[in-house]
Structure formats: structure tokens, C-alpha cells
Design an enzyme around this catalytic site. Structure first.
Site, PDB file in Angstrom:
ATOM      1  N   ASP A  16       0.846  -1.192   0.000  1.00 15.73           N
ATOM      2  CA  ASP A  16       0.000   0.000   0.000  1.00 15.73           C
ATOM      3  C   ASP A  16       0.882   1.244   0.000  1.00 15.73           C
ATOM      4  OD1 ASP A  16      -2.281   1.479   0.021  1.00 15.73           O
ATOM      5  OD2 ASP A  16      -3.013   0.777   1.954  1.00 15.73           O
ATOM      6  N   ARG A  29       0.245   8.478 -10.468  1.00 15.52           N
ATOM      7  CA  ARG A  29       0.130   7.265  -9.633  1.00 15.52           C
ATOM      8  C   ARG A  29       0.879   6.084 -10.248  1.00 15.52           C
ATOM      9  NH1 ARG A  29      -3.559   6.856  -5.867  1.00 15.52           N
ATOM     10  NH2 ARG A  29      -3.837   4.650  -6.291  1.00 15.52           N
ATOM     11  N   ASN A  64     -10.074  -3.741  -7.119  1.00 21.70           N
ATOM     12  CA  ASN A  64      -9.234  -2.741  -7.805  1.00 21.70           C
ATOM     13  C   ASN A  64      -9.732  -2.381  -9.206  1.00 21.70           C
ATOM     14  OD1 ASN A  64      -6.047  -3.762  -6.312  1.00 21.70           O
ATOM     15  ND2 ASN A  64      -7.428  -2.105  -5.733  1.00 21.70           N
TER      16      ASN A  64
HETATM   17  C1  FPP Z   1      -1.383  -0.062  -3.538  1.00 21.39           C
HETATM   18  O1  FPP Z   1      -1.028   1.299  -3.528  1.00 21.39           O
HETATM   19  C2  FPP Z   1      -0.760  -0.786  -4.639  1.00 21.39           C
HETATM   20  C3  FPP Z   1      -1.432  -1.502  -5.595  1.00 21.39           C
HETATM   21  C4  FPP Z   1      -2.900  -1.636  -5.621  1.00 21.39           C
HETATM   22  C5  FPP Z   1      -0.739  -2.178  -6.702  1.00 21.39           C
HETATM   23  C6  FPP Z   1       0.515  -2.928  -6.351  1.00 21.39           C
HETATM   24  C7  FPP Z   1       1.113  -3.470  -7.607  1.00 21.39           C
HETATM   25  C8  FPP Z   1       2.430  -3.463  -7.914  1.00 21.39           C
HETATM   26  C9  FPP Z   1       3.484  -2.965  -7.013  1.00 21.39           C
HETATM   27  C10 FPP Z   1       2.883  -3.983  -9.239  1.00 21.39           C
HETATM   28  C11 FPP Z   1       2.626  -5.447  -9.351  1.00 21.39           C
HETATM   29  C12 FPP Z   1       3.277  -6.021 -10.505  1.00 21.39           C
HETATM   30  C13 FPP Z   1       3.672  -7.329 -10.600  1.00 21.39           C
HETATM   31  C14 FPP Z   1       4.438  -7.797 -11.768  1.00 21.39           C
HETATM   32  C15 FPP Z   1       3.388  -8.275  -9.524  1.00 21.39           C
HETATM   33  P1  FPP Z   1      -2.174   2.389  -3.737  1.00 21.39           P
HETATM   34  O2  FPP Z   1      -2.269   2.673  -5.182  1.00 21.39           O
HETATM   35  O3  FPP Z   1      -3.427   1.901  -3.103  1.00 21.39           O
HETATM   36  O4  FPP Z   1      -1.558   3.578  -2.929  1.00 21.39           O
HETATM   37  P2  FPP Z   1      -2.344   4.759  -2.206  1.00 21.39           P
HETATM   38  O5  FPP Z   1      -3.202   4.125  -1.152  1.00 21.39           O
HETATM   39  O6  FPP Z   1      -1.234   5.602  -1.639  1.00 21.39           O
HETATM   40  O7  FPP Z   1      -3.138   5.476  -3.263  1.00 21.39           O
END
Ligand code: FPP
Length: 232
Positions: A16, A29, A64
Site C-alpha cells: 500500500d 500514480r 481494484n
Molecule cells: C497499492 O497502492 C498498490 C497496488 C494496488 C498495486 C501494487 C502493484 C504493484 C506494485 C505492481 C505489481 C506487478 C507485478 C508484476 C506483480 P495504492 O495505489 O493503493 O496507494 P495509495 O493508497 O497511496 O493510493
């Protein structure tokens, strides 16, 4: 020789804070997700060095899809480009990659990237990196129950049958679930498997994670007393 504290055999990670990391830098983002992927690679290597055998990363939840079309497309692009595209990295470090979730609902290119990466890394034995994509804990349990109902007409279903019909029944239950960016929720992650998991919440945003965080997590885990409903 002093007895060494146990490390989790199976660690679950809710990544996160990618969006916040990007916002702090006035970046889109998507830049946070790209940086998050670099953290994922650092964390796999650090987990392997600590002796952790399985790490499950929550990359994309069943919820998501509510994000913007552009962000969803970017995450799918990252999965395709960085799963199969990083094969040399996985094989060099003995990393077995597995997908988890309702993969059948993903775009064909993503399904193909997951399947071919699983196949190409299936002989690796140092650590298993599970990527949970289109994953929801409730959805996983429903899919398990529906699988059981398809194969028999009994009126009751046992815990053991559900367990055996989860996405990756051969993996051990998760020992500890950790989350970055100081959020304190499970967000539908590994609901069945986390029944007795230790929980840990850490302040650093996901793109900033690396070996330090994994060492801290292992130290925290080593200090927990796990009773599984019994007494010490
Ligand atoms: C959460 O941060 C993150 C995600 C929903 C995506 C995580 C995915 C990756 C790191 C890439 C995965 C790729 C592979 C190949 C496995 P957020 O966007 O919810 O952050 P925020 O809460 O600060 O907005």
C-alpha cells in the site's frame, strides 16, 4: 550456538502507498506502481536471505477494477511486462512464481504471462513468490465451495474440503500478514488462510520497502508467541 528466532515460513504482504509515494513527488500514480515493482524485487531477495519460503504479494484485488481505466491498464501492463520480462531475475535467484486469484477473468495477455512464468520457474526452489491478481479472500472461498459442489452432491462441506479447494492448496497457511503505509486493514486478503496469522503494520510506503523492513518484520515475528487457540 544460540537458538535463532523463527522466521515466518509464509509471509503475506499488502502493498500500500504507491499512490501516496507518487503524490509526494508530484508524479502520476503509475510512477508509484512502477517504483513499487522495484520494491517487490528487493523484498523477494531480502525474504530469501532471511529464510522465508513463500511470500504472497497482493498486487490487484477483486475491488481494484474500480480504479480508473488508465490505472488498471497500467497495472495489467506492468504484470505482463514484468512477470515474463523478469524471467532471468527469477531464474538467477531460484524464485518460483505462482499466480493466485480468479485468473480466468483477466485479459488473455495477463493470463498467458502468468501461465508461462509459472511454467518457466516451476523448478526453482529457493523461494516462492505468489502474485495475487484479481484476488479476493471471499471470492476465493466462494470459488472453492463452488468447485466442491460441482463434483459431489453432499449436503455438508468440511473445513478440510474447503482448504483443499483453495487456489494453492499445497502452500502452507500464511504465518504473518504485513501492510505498508500504516493502513490497518486486511482488505479481503487471504481470509481463510489468515485465521491464525500474526499481523504487522508498518509506516513506510510500499515503494520505499527493502531489506530493512523485512529484517524488522522477522524480528517482530520472532517476538510473537503463537498459541493457535491453546495455552502457552
Ligand atoms: C497499492 O497502492 C498498490 C497496488 C494496488 C498495486 C501494487 C502493484 C504493484 C506494485 C505492481 C505489481 C506487478 C507485478 C508484476 C506483480 P495504492 O495505489 O493503493 O496507494 P495509495 O493508497 O497511496 O493510493
Amino acid at each position: 550456538m544460540p537458538e535463532t528466532a523463527p522466521v515466518p515460513t509464509h509471509l503475506g504482504i499488502i502493498m500500500d502507498g504507491n499512490g501516496r509515494w507518487a503524490k509526494e513527488r508530484s508524479l502520476p500514480r503509475t510512477a508509484g506502481h512502477n517504483e513499487g515493482l522495484k520494491a517487490l524485487k528487493r523484498v523477494i531477495l531480502a525474504a530469501k536471505a532471511e529464510g522465508i519460503k513463500v511470500v504472497t504479494f497482493y498486487a490487484f484485488s477483486t475491488e481494484n477494477w474500480k480504479r480508473s481505466e488508465q490505472e488498471v491498464a497500467y497495472l495489467m501492463h506492468l504484470i505482463v511486462a514484468k512477470l515474463h520480462g523478469e524471467l532471468a531475475f527469477y531464474n538467477r535467484h531460484g524464485i518460483r512464481v505462482k499466480g493466485r486469484g480468479d485468473l480466468s477473468a483477466l485479459p488473455p495477455a495477463v493470463q498467458e504471462a502468468i501461465a508461462s512464468t509459472e511454467e518457466a520457474t516451476k523448478g526453482n526452489e529457493s523461494i516462492t513468490a505468489v502474485i495475487a491478481i484479481n484476488y479476493g479472500g471471499r471470492d476465493e472461498i466462494c470459488r472453492a465451495v463452488n468447485r466442491i459442489l460441482k463434483t459431489n452432491d453432499q449436503k455438508t462441506i468440511s473445513e478440510e474440503e474447503i482448504r483443499q479447494n483453495l487456489d494453492l492448496p499445497d502452500l502452507p497457511d500464511v504465518d504473518m500478514i504485513v501492510r505498508s503505509a500504516n493502513e490497518r486493514r486486511l482488505s479481503n486478503f487471504l481470509l481463510w488462510e489468515s485465521a491464525y496469522a500474526e499481523l504487522g503494520f508498518y509506516e513506510a510506503l510500499w515503494p520505499d520497502w527493502g531489506a530493512d523492513e523485512i529484517q524488522t518484520i522477522c524480528r517482530d515475528y520472532g517476538q510473537r508467541v503463537r498459541k493457535f487457540g491453546g495455552v502457552e
